[in-house]
Design a protein around this motif. Structure first.
Motif, PDB file in Angstrom:
ATOM      1  N   VAL A  35      41.847  38.653  37.589  1.00  0.00           N
ATOM      2  CA  VAL A  35      42.297  39.205  38.673  1.00  0.00           C
ATOM      3  C   VAL A  35      42.109  39.304  39.999  1.00  0.00           C
ATOM      4  O   VAL A  35      42.877  39.696  40.568  1.00  0.00           O
ATOM      5  CB  VAL A  35      43.475  39.649  38.063  1.00  0.00           C
ATOM      6  N   ASP A  36      41.250  39.920  40.465  1.00  0.00           N
ATOM      7  CA  ASP A  36      40.818  40.038  41.304  1.00  0.00           C
ATOM      8  C   ASP A  36      39.860  39.013  42.507  1.00  0.00           C
ATOM      9  O   ASP A  36      39.597  39.505  44.111  1.00  0.00           O
ATOM     10  CB  ASP A  36      39.619  41.483  41.378  1.00  0.00           C
ATOM     11  N   GLN A  37      39.789  38.084  41.733  1.00  0.00           N
ATOM     12  CA  GLN A  37      38.515  37.160  42.613  1.00  0.00           C
ATOM     13  C   GLN A  37      40.543  36.103  42.633  1.00  0.00           C
ATOM     14  O   GLN A  37      39.958  34.879  43.617  1.00  0.00           O
ATOM     15  CB  GLN A  37      37.436  36.344  42.067  1.00  0.00           C
ATOM     16  N   ILE A  38      41.072  35.652  41.774  1.00  0.00           N
ATOM     17  CA  ILE A  38      41.785  34.622  41.725  1.00  0.00           C
ATOM     18  C   ILE A  38      43.571  34.830  42.112  1.00  0.00           C
ATOM     19  O   ILE A  38      43.995  35.925  41.477  1.00  0.00           O
ATOM     20  CB  ILE A  38      41.563  33.968  40.438  1.00  0.00           C
ATOM     21  N   ALA A  39      43.040  34.252  43.391  1.00  0.00           N
ATOM     22  CA  ALA A  39      45.181  34.456  43.748  1.00  0.00           C
ATOM     23  C   ALA A  39      46.296  34.723  42.858  1.00  0.00           C
ATOM     24  O   ALA A  39      45.797  32.995  42.265  1.00  0.00           O
ATOM     25  CB  ALA A  39      45.474  34.141  45.199  1.00  0.00           C
ATOM     26  N   GLY A  40      46.735  35.085  42.669  1.00  0.00           N
ATOM     27  CA  GLY A  40      48.324  35.011  41.964  1.00  0.00           C
ATOM     28  C   GLY A  40      47.731  35.528  40.281  1.00  0.00           C
ATOM     29  O   GLY A  40      49.148  34.774  39.312  1.00  0.00           O
ATOM     30  N   GLU A  41      46.231  35.985  40.085  1.00  0.00           N
ATOM     31  CA  GLU A  41      46.640  35.421  38.563  1.00  0.00           C
ATOM     32  C   GLU A  41      46.740  37.049  37.510  1.00  0.00           C
ATOM     33  O   GLU A  41      47.291  36.641  36.646  1.00  0.00           O
ATOM     34  CB  GLU A  41      44.536  35.312  38.081  1.00  0.00           C
ATOM     35  N   ARG A  42      47.141  38.503  38.641  1.00  0.00           N
ATOM     36  CA  ARG A  42      47.225  39.429  37.902  1.00  0.00           C
ATOM     37  C   ARG A  42      48.845  39.556  37.224  1.00  0.00           C
ATOM     38  O   ARG A  42      49.278  39.943  37.280  1.00  0.00           O
ATOM     39  CB  ARG A  42      47.040  40.905  39.126  1.00  0.00           C
ATOM     40  N   GLN A  43      49.463  39.137  38.766  1.00  0.00           N
ATOM     41  CA  GLN A  43      50.936  38.190  38.690  1.00  0.00           C
ATOM     42  C   GLN A  43      51.344  37.610  36.861  1.00  0.00           C
ATOM     43  O   GLN A  43      52.070  37.676  36.604  1.00  0.00           O
ATOM     44  CB  GLN A  43      52.189  37.391  39.660  1.00  0.00           C
ATOM     45  N   LYS A  44      50.683  36.497  36.779  1.00  0.00           N
ATOM     46  CA  LYS A  44      50.874  35.337  36.302  1.00  0.00           C
ATOM     47  C   LYS A  44      50.736  36.404  34.491  1.00  0.00           C
ATOM     48  O   LYS A  44      51.394  36.290  33.686  1.00  0.00           O
ATOM     49  CB  LYS A  44      49.443  35.019  36.227  1.00  0.00           C
TER      50      LYS A  44
END
Length: 93
Positions: A35-44
Motif C-alpha cells: 500500500v506504500d507503493q501502489i497508489a489507491g491500494e490503502r484506500q481499497k
C-alpha cells in the motif's frame, strides 16, 4: 492450500512477522499488495476491511485481520485448518 493475500508496507515489522509465520506454516506464495507503493491500494484496503493499519490478511475469502489476529488464530489452532481448507468448486451445470 488457500490463496493468501496480504496488504503491507516495506517498513512494517508486523508485516514481516505475519509473513514469517505464514511461511513457517507452509505458505510459499503470497499475493502481497504494498500500500506504500501502489497508489489507491490503502484506500481499497480500508474500504474492504474497515481498517487502515497493515498488515491486513486474507486467507481465501476470509479476512483474518492483522498480525495479532493471525497470531491468535494460530495459537488457538485455527490457522492451519483455514490454510488447508478446500476451495469451493463451482457447481456443475
Amino acid at each position: 492450500m488457500q490463496n493468501v493475500k496480504i496488504y503491507t508496507t516495506g517498513t512494517c515489522p508486523y508485516c514481516l512477522q505475519a509473513k514469517q509465520l505464514l511461511k513457517q506454516r507452509g505458505v510459499s506464495v503470497l499475493d502481497e499488495i504494498r500500500v506504500d507503493q501502489i497508489a489507491g491500494e490503502r484506500q481499497k484496503m480500508t474500504e474492504i476491511t474497515g481498517r487502515r493499519t497493515v498488515p491486513q490478511i486474507f486467507i481465501g475469502d476470509t479476512h483474518v485481520g492483522g498480525c495479532d489476529d493471525l497470531m491468535a488464530l494460530d495459537a488457538r489452532g485455527g490457522l492451519l485448518p483455514l490454510l488447508n481448507a478446500l476451495e469451493p468448486r463451482p457447481a456443475l451445470p
